[in-house]
Design an enzyme around this catalytic site. Structure first.
Site, PDB file in Angstrom:
ATOM      1  N   CYS A   1       0.827  -1.211   0.000  1.00  0.00           N
ATOM      2  CA  CYS A   1       0.000   0.000   0.000  1.00  0.00           C
ATOM      3  C   CYS A   1       0.861   1.261   0.000  1.00  0.00           C
ATOM      4  O   CYS A   1       1.716   1.441   0.860  1.00  0.00           O
ATOM      5  CB  CYS A   1      -0.937   0.009   1.204  1.00  0.00           C
ATOM      6  SG  CYS A   1      -2.041   1.450   1.222  1.00  0.00           S
TER       7      CYS A   1
ATOM      8  N   ASP B   1      -3.546  11.304  -6.720  1.00  0.00           N
ATOM      9  CA  ASP B   1      -3.520  10.310  -5.645  1.00  0.00           C
ATOM     10  C   ASP B   1      -2.139   9.688  -5.470  1.00  0.00           C
ATOM     11  O   ASP B   1      -1.770   9.283  -4.375  1.00  0.00           O
ATOM     12  CB  ASP B   1      -4.555   9.221  -5.946  1.00  0.00           C
ATOM     13  CG  ASP B   1      -4.770   8.272  -4.777  1.00  0.00           C
ATOM     14  OD1 ASP B   1      -4.855   8.761  -3.630  1.00  0.00           O
ATOM     15  OD2 ASP B   1      -4.854   7.056  -4.992  1.00  0.00           O
TER      16      ASP B   1
ATOM     17  N   CYS C   1       8.502   6.525 -30.544  1.00  0.00           N
ATOM     18  CA  CYS C   1       7.853   5.221 -30.471  1.00  0.00           C
ATOM     19  C   CYS C   1       6.567   5.173 -31.307  1.00  0.00           C
ATOM     20  O   CYS C   1       5.750   6.102 -31.263  1.00  0.00           O
ATOM     21  CB  CYS C   1       7.541   4.866 -29.023  1.00  0.00           C
ATOM     22  SG  CYS C   1       6.734   3.254 -28.805  1.00  0.00           S
TER      23      CYS C   1
ATOM     24  N   CYS D   1      -0.051   4.839 -25.149  1.00  0.00           N
ATOM     25  CA  CYS D   1       0.209   4.896 -23.704  1.00  0.00           C
ATOM     26  C   CYS D   1       0.634   6.269 -23.211  1.00  0.00           C
ATOM     27  O   CYS D   1       0.530   6.556 -22.022  1.00  0.00           O
ATOM     28  CB  CYS D   1       1.267   3.864 -23.304  1.00  0.00           C
ATOM     29  SG  CYS D   1       2.967   4.335 -23.705  1.00  0.00           S
TER      30      CYS D   1
END
Length: 404
Positions: free
Chosen positions: A30, A296, A340, A346
């Site tokens: 965590c 977050d 890329c 992504c």
């Protein structure tokens, strides 16, 4: 307070931590448990009634769309009683102004009861349950504070959600252990009829900081990789193996967030998750005391935007500081990424994982790059086909006809 121009039609997301990092479990990997060290001076790590009302009112007023989503996150959200969430719903109703308000909540599932599930069903909550696969996989790292396994309690909670008809999805952390068993992992979720699955690859580094925190986002001080972290090779194999079964049997029946996001980028539409978006900074997090952070995964003093007692959410999330944070994702890409063929798919993934040097010696390559590249190369022909189906207003699930 100063006025801030808000882009019309653009949602603003803030995950609220009503109990901060408080949790009844002590999962080894965590990244949020240690955030309590930022607030050692606080006696109670729970949001006050006054601040809850300020947040609900401000959050609703900051939105420019008719639909508003509240996201309750932890720590463990069920450390707060049902009465707290009833109060929050009453405030949402008071300040809604005719707009549609939805709620989603993340939980480890161990504290679910009939009463909780009745409440969630009655109020149309979407519940995210953290579960890492079958018992052997889940219990490897997800234990109670006394070191006891948590799998059976989670499964009891899932059964209660099903009993009461609560909509739920699974959030599964992919670590060094369960990554080696992709099909066993995937079949478990199919066996329990979980239709919506989110994979989160765990990548954490241990560093020395002066603020009591030991885990670090993508910084050049690489630190030591935590032993539970997945490798790029594991991640690539995990994704390709599950995709091969999903694309043949499960498209349109089981929804895997990363596969959906990949298809979205292939089709040139917003992917729905920040990891795969061109920019980040669209979602922030607010701690129990009103402190707001960029993301977050970036709850560190250097990424604090301010406090709701002094600034509005609009001021903080549309500030130059947050704008710069969001744009940093693209601007900090190394040369190898910019060259890329799959950059569109992504966008360098999450900045917290970008701490390697690329083949040109430039800093900022994603630790999982090789795994993602293998995955995108593998799925490219399938994604091309599904994109054509979407363009023709046909279901992508038609791809399964190719394997009959």
């Amino acid at each position: 307070m100063t006025s801030t121009a808000v882009p019309f039609g653009k949602p603003l997301y803030v995950m609220l931590k009503p109990a901060g990092s408080l949790c009844n479990l002590a999962c080894k990997y965590c990244y949020y448990l240690e955030k309590g060290n930022l607030y050692k001076q606080c006696k109670d790590h729970v949001i006050s009634d006054e601040l809850l009302e300020r947040f609900v009112k401000d959050y609703i007023e900051s939105q420019t769309l008719p639909q508003i989503l509240f996201t309750w996150h932890g720590g463990e959200t069920l450390m707060r009683p049902i009465s707290f969430y009833k109060k929050a719903l009453a405030l949402e109703k008071r300040y809604a102004g005719g707009r549609q308000i939805d709620n989603c909540i993340q939980t480890n599932g161990t504290l679910l009861t009939d009463e909780w599930c009745e409440f969630f069903k009655e109020n149309n909550f979407l519940v995210g349950v953290s579960i890492d696969g079958p018992q052997e996989f889940h219990d490897e790292y997800r234990k109670t504070r006394s070191g006891r396994p948590s799998f059976h309690k989670v499964m009891d909670g899932i059964q209660l959600l099903n009993k009461h008809g609560v909509e739920w999805n699974a959030l599964a952390v992919i670590n060094d252990f369960n990554a080696d068993y992709p099909l066993e992992f995937y079949h478990f979720f199919k066996d329990i009829h979980c239709k919506y699955i989110q994979f989160t690859p765990i990548v954490e580094r241990i560093v020395n900081r002066t603020d009591g925190l030991t885990l670090a986002p993508g910084m050049q001080d690489q630190g030591k990789l935590a032993d539970f972290s997945i490798t790029a090779d594991q991640w690539g194999n995990f994704l390709c193996t599950i995709f091969d079964e999903w694309v043949r049997k499960d498209v349109g029946n089981y929804y895997i967030q990363l596969f959906d996001a990949t298809l979205a980028n292939w089709a040139g539409v917003a992917p729905g998750i920040c990891d795969m978006a061109k920019e980040c900074g669209h979602a922030a997090v607010m701690e129990f005391n009103g402190d707001v952070y960029c993301c977050d995964h970036f709850v560190y003093p250097e990424y604090k935007l301010g406090n709701l007692h002094q600034k509005t959410l609009t001021e903080m999330l549309y500030s130059k500081r947050q704008k710069d944070f969001g744009e940093m994702k693209y601007k900090s890409l190394p040369r190898q990424c910019k060259e890329c063929e799959f950059l569109f798919a992504c966008h360098g993934e999450c900045p917290k994982n970008r701490f390697l040097k690329d083949k040109y010696g430039e800093f900022g390559l994603n630790y999982l790059c090789e795994g993602y590249y293998r995955f995108f190369k593998h799925v490219a022909p399938y994604m091309d086909f599904m994109k054509k189906e979407l363009d023709a207003h046909r279901p992508p699930a038609n791809i399964m006809n190719l394997f009959k």
